[in-house]
Design a protein around this motif. Sequence first.
Motif, PDB file in Angstrom:
ATOM      1  N   ALA A 192      26.017   1.332  30.250  1.00 15.84           N
ATOM      2  CA  ALA A 192      26.618   2.608  30.653  1.00 15.84           C
ATOM      3  C   ALA A 192      27.389   2.416  31.960  1.00 15.84           C
ATOM      4  N   PRO A 193      28.711   2.641  31.959  1.00 15.94           N
ATOM      5  CA  PRO A 193      29.499   2.497  33.186  1.00 15.94           C
ATOM      6  C   PRO A 193      28.979   3.412  34.303  1.00 15.94           C
ATOM      7  N   LEU A 194      28.953   2.867  35.517  1.00 14.13           N
ATOM      8  CA  LEU A 194      28.470   3.606  36.687  1.00 14.13           C
ATOM      9  C   LEU A 194      29.459   3.466  37.837  1.00 14.13           C
ATOM     10  N   TYR A 195      29.356   4.387  38.778  1.00  7.14           N
ATOM     11  CA  TYR A 195      30.187   4.384  39.982  1.00  7.14           C
ATOM     12  C   TYR A 195      29.282   4.491  41.191  1.00  7.14           C
ATOM     13  N   SER A 196      29.564   3.700  42.230  1.00 12.19           N
ATOM     14  CA  SER A 196      28.813   3.787  43.479  1.00 12.19           C
ATOM     15  C   SER A 196      29.613   4.619  44.471  1.00 12.19           C
ATOM     16  N   PRO A 197      29.165   5.849  44.731  1.00 10.10           N
ATOM     17  CA  PRO A 197      29.884   6.659  45.723  1.00 10.10           C
ATOM     18  C   PRO A 197      29.795   6.046  47.125  1.00 10.10           C
ATOM     19  N   LYS A 198      28.716   5.311  47.392  1.00  6.31           N
ATOM     20  CA  LYS A 198      28.537   4.703  48.709  1.00  6.31           C
ATOM     21  C   LYS A 198      29.501   3.534  48.914  1.00  6.31           C
ATOM     22  N   TYR A 199      29.618   2.651  47.905  1.00  6.00           N
ATOM     23  CA  TYR A 199      30.413   1.436  48.059  1.00  6.00           C
ATOM     24  C   TYR A 199      31.778   1.493  47.372  1.00  6.00           C
ATOM     25  N   LYS A 200      32.037   2.552  46.643  1.00  6.40           N
ATOM     26  CA  LYS A 200      33.364   2.805  46.038  1.00  6.40           C
ATOM     27  C   LYS A 200      33.801   1.734  45.043  1.00  6.40           C
ATOM     28  N   PHE A 201      32.893   1.329  44.140  1.00 10.69           N
ATOM     29  CA  PHE A 201      33.260   0.424  43.059  1.00 10.69           C
ATOM     30  C   PHE A 201      32.529   0.862  41.794  1.00 10.69           C
ATOM     31  N   CYS A 202      32.973   0.316  40.669  1.00  5.77           N
ATOM     32  CA  CYS A 202      32.373   0.638  39.380  1.00  5.77           C
ATOM     33  C   CYS A 202      31.831  -0.626  38.728  1.00  5.77           C
ATOM     34  N   GLY A 203      30.931  -0.426  37.802  1.00  2.00           N
ATOM     35  CA  GLY A 203      30.397  -1.537  37.045  1.00  2.00           C
ATOM     36  C   GLY A 203      29.633  -1.034  35.839  1.00  2.00           C
ATOM     37  N   THR A 204      29.312  -1.950  34.958  1.00  2.00           N
ATOM     38  CA  THR A 204      28.550  -1.609  33.762  1.00  2.00           C
ATOM     39  C   THR A 204      27.340  -2.526  33.688  1.00  2.00           C
ATOM     40  N   PRO A 205      26.201  -2.061  34.183  1.00  2.00           N
ATOM     41  CA  PRO A 205      24.999  -2.893  34.102  1.00  2.00           C
ATOM     42  C   PRO A 205      24.584  -3.062  32.643  1.00  2.00           C
ATOM     43  N   ASP A 206      24.029  -4.226  32.334  1.00  2.85           N
ATOM     44  CA  ASP A 206      23.598  -4.477  30.962  1.00  2.85           C
ATOM     45  C   ASP A 206      22.542  -3.461  30.530  1.00  2.85           C
ATOM     46  N   ARG A 207      21.532  -3.294  31.349  1.00  2.00           N
ATOM     47  CA  ARG A 207      20.475  -2.334  31.034  1.00  2.00           C
ATOM     48  C   ARG A 207      19.962  -1.696  32.319  1.00  2.00           C
ATOM     49  N   ILE A 208      19.483  -0.479  32.174  1.00  2.00           N
ATOM     50  CA  ILE A 208      18.676   0.174  33.200  1.00  2.00           C
ATOM     51  C   ILE A 208      17.360   0.472  32.504  1.00  2.00           C
ATOM     52  N   ALA A 209      16.271   0.059  33.133  1.00  2.00           N
ATOM     53  CA  ALA A 209      14.972   0.186  32.473  1.00  2.00           C
ATOM     54  C   ALA A 209      13.877   0.467  33.490  1.00  2.00           C
ATOM     55  N   TYR A 210      12.854   1.127  33.002  1.00  2.00           N
ATOM     56  CA  TYR A 210      11.639   1.309  33.782  1.00  2.00           C
ATOM     57  C   TYR A 210      10.705   0.149  33.498  1.00  2.00           C
ATOM     58  N   ILE A 211      10.187  -0.431  34.580  1.00  2.00           N
ATOM     59  CA  ILE A 211       9.158  -1.462  34.497  1.00  2.00           C
ATOM     60  C   ILE A 211       8.103  -1.094  35.524  1.00  2.00           C
ATOM     61  N   GLY A 212       6.898  -0.883  35.055  1.00  2.00           N
ATOM     62  CA  GLY A 212       5.814  -0.518  35.970  1.00  2.00           C
ATOM     63  C   GLY A 212       6.101   0.750  36.749  1.00  2.00           C
ATOM     64  N   GLY A 213       6.789   1.689  36.128  1.00  2.00           N
ATOM     65  CA  GLY A 213       7.079   2.968  36.769  1.00  2.00           C
ATOM     66  C   GLY A 213       8.257   2.946  37.727  1.00  2.00           C
ATOM     67  N   ARG A 214       8.890   1.773  37.898  1.00  2.00           N
ATOM     68  CA  ARG A 214      10.050   1.655  38.784  1.00  2.00           C
ATOM     69  C   ARG A 214      11.298   1.402  37.968  1.00  2.00           C
ATOM     70  N   LEU A 215      12.422   1.910  38.456  1.00  2.00           N
ATOM     71  CA  LEU A 215      13.695   1.761  37.763  1.00  2.00           C
ATOM     72  C   LEU A 215      14.393   0.478  38.207  1.00  2.00           C
ATOM     73  N   PHE A 216      14.875  -0.315  37.237  1.00  2.00           N
ATOM     74  CA  PHE A 216      15.529  -1.581  37.513  1.00  2.00           C
ATOM     75  C   PHE A 216      16.882  -1.652  36.807  1.00  2.00           C
ATOM     76  N   VAL A 217      17.818  -2.353  37.433  1.00  2.00           N
ATOM     77  CA  VAL A 217      19.066  -2.736  36.784  1.00  2.00           C
ATOM     78  C   VAL A 217      18.834  -4.163  36.297  1.00  2.00           C
ATOM     79  N   ILE A 218      19.109  -4.396  34.991  1.00  2.00           N
ATOM     80  CA  ILE A 218      18.820  -5.687  34.389  1.00  2.00           C
ATOM     81  C   ILE A 218      20.094  -6.325  33.851  1.00  2.00           C
ATOM     82  N   ASP A 219      20.276  -7.582  34.193  1.00  2.00           N
ATOM     83  CA  ASP A 219      21.390  -8.370  33.669  1.00  2.00           C
ATOM     84  C   ASP A 219      20.827  -9.299  32.609  1.00  2.00           C
ATOM     85  N   ILE A 220      21.345  -9.195  31.403  1.00  2.00           N
ATOM     86  CA  ILE A 220      20.828 -10.032  30.304  1.00  2.00           C
ATOM     87  C   ILE A 220      21.365 -11.440  30.462  1.00  2.00           C
TER      88      ILE A 220
END
Length: 125
Positions: free
Chosen positions: A97-125
């Motif tokens: 899912a494409p995302l935008y960083s309002p703080k750093y002013k760039f875009c990207g498409t992380p491979d996955r966003i997932a919960y692991i152990g109750g915490r949210l992670f960005v995962i690169d396959i």
Amino acid sequence: MPDLTFDHEHHIYRLNGVVMPSVTQVISAAGLSNYDHVPADVLQAACEFGANVHKACEYSDKWSLDLASLDPALAPYLSAWVKFLSDYSAEVVEIEAPLYSPKYKFCGTPDRIAYIGGRLFVIDI
């Protein structure tokens, strides 16, 4: 709500119609990535193979993968991804899912966003 679009063919992100830098462009501009020494045909083959691995993982995550049609060369990569999900009880909540960083002013498409152990992670396959 911001309107974020991504043109896959040209790899261009637009936020409210304005072209935004991608993660790839930021990394390249910082001098952290340079594939100039890789022959074009080798780079193209690697890109295509990687895209196929990503598609296999996506179909698997969406429970729509026909294993009988899977190229055997992709099987070890898919197997590693499935094992990772199982080993870490990862709960995928976003797939490419494409995302935008309002703080750093760039875009990207992380491979996955997932919960692991109750915490949210960005995962690169």
